[in-house]
Design a protein around this motif. Structure first.
Motif, PDB file in Angstrom:
ATOM      1  N   TYR A  48       0.786  -1.263   0.123  1.00  0.00           N
ATOM      2  CA  TYR A  48       0.266   0.031  -0.178  1.00  0.00           C
ATOM      3  C   TYR A  48       0.999   1.336   0.097  1.00  0.00           C
ATOM      4  O   TYR A  48       2.094   1.297   0.552  1.00  0.00           O
ATOM      5  N   GLU A  49       0.300   2.229  -0.489  1.00  0.00           N
ATOM      6  CA  GLU A  49       0.823   3.561  -0.410  1.00  0.00           C
ATOM      7  C   GLU A  49      -0.112   4.081   0.519  1.00  0.00           C
ATOM      8  O   GLU A  49      -1.326   4.589   0.540  1.00  0.00           O
ATOM      9  N   TRP A  63      -0.696   7.899  10.607  1.00  0.00           N
ATOM     10  CA  TRP A  63      -0.815   7.121   9.317  1.00  0.00           C
ATOM     11  C   TRP A  63      -2.154   7.024   8.824  1.00  0.00           C
ATOM     12  O   TRP A  63      -3.136   6.339   9.477  1.00  0.00           O
ATOM     13  N   ASN A  64      -2.744   7.510   7.631  1.00  0.00           N
ATOM     14  CA  ASN A  64      -3.896   6.965   7.134  1.00  0.00           C
ATOM     15  C   ASN A  64      -3.833   5.753   6.485  1.00  0.00           C
ATOM     16  O   ASN A  64      -3.481   5.530   5.598  1.00  0.00           O
ATOM     17  N   LEU A  65      -4.458   4.763   7.092  1.00  0.00           N
ATOM     18  CA  LEU A  65      -4.351   3.269   6.622  1.00  0.00           C
ATOM     19  C   LEU A  65      -5.761   3.199   5.988  1.00  0.00           C
ATOM     20  O   LEU A  65      -5.999   1.821   5.746  1.00  0.00           O
TER      21      LEU A  65
END
Length: 183
Positions: free
Chosen positions: A42-43, A63-65
């Motif tokens: 993932y980015e 962090w936006n997961l």
């Protein structure tokens, strides 16, 4: 096969080079009715200044997961027995923790993790690039590794020795899952 129950979500955490991806790949091949999600696929949007983030305590919630969470929610709707997460933060990210049923920490000594990481990430690099990375690790990077040992490791249900062979680690986790399933 899972009959109407939600899959058991297993987070496999370790420091970089600690064996997360390898162990998740092997578990994915050995457990029945399983799918895996790999963090590095993932980015993610995260802190602009990684060093500042580490110096300020390495808060995983910065962090936006969302992409990982979206895929996890989709897998939770499938008739699976297990979902494996190659995921460094285990329970420490507030938006993913609610989905995790069992967190494993692979406790790999930092020297072994570093040797694995350099071997993996710098195969085709110059000695200069490797030395720059080693200096960066000494000056700043080690903070992140130590933070994981202080925060992620103690919050995991099962800690496995990262110096064991791959098959021994996979067998230990599999046995622990069987115990958990019986309860």
């Amino acid at each position: 096969m899972n009959k109407g129950k939600h899959p058991i979500v297993i987070a496999i955490a370790s420091v970089s080079g600690g064996g997360k991806t390898t162990i998740v790949s092997h578990l994915n091949s050995s457990l029945p009715n399983v799918k895996a999600l790999f963090f590095d696929d993932y980015e993610f949007d995260g802190p602009d200044d990684f060093i500042e983030w580490m110096n300020n305590g390495c808060n995983p919630n910065e962090w936006n997961l969302s992409p990982l969470i979206k895929d996890l929610k989709t897998l939770l709707m499938e008739p699976l027995d297990y979902i494996l997460l190659d995921f460094p933060y285990a329970y420490k990210h507030s938006k993913t923790s609610e989905y995790i049923d069992f967190a494993v920490f692979i406790d790999t000594p930092l020297d072994i993790a570093m040797a694995r990481r350099v071997t993996r990430d710098f195969k085709d690099s110059s000695v200069k690039n490797i030395l720059m990375d080693m200096n960066n690790y000494i000056r700043r990077g080690r903070i992140g590794y130590l933070n994981m040992l202080e925060t992620i490791k103690p919050n995991s249900e099962f800690i496995v020795d990262g110096t064991l062979s791959i098959s021994e680690i996979v067998n230990s986790i599999t046995l622990k899952l069987k115990e958990k399933k019986r309860k």
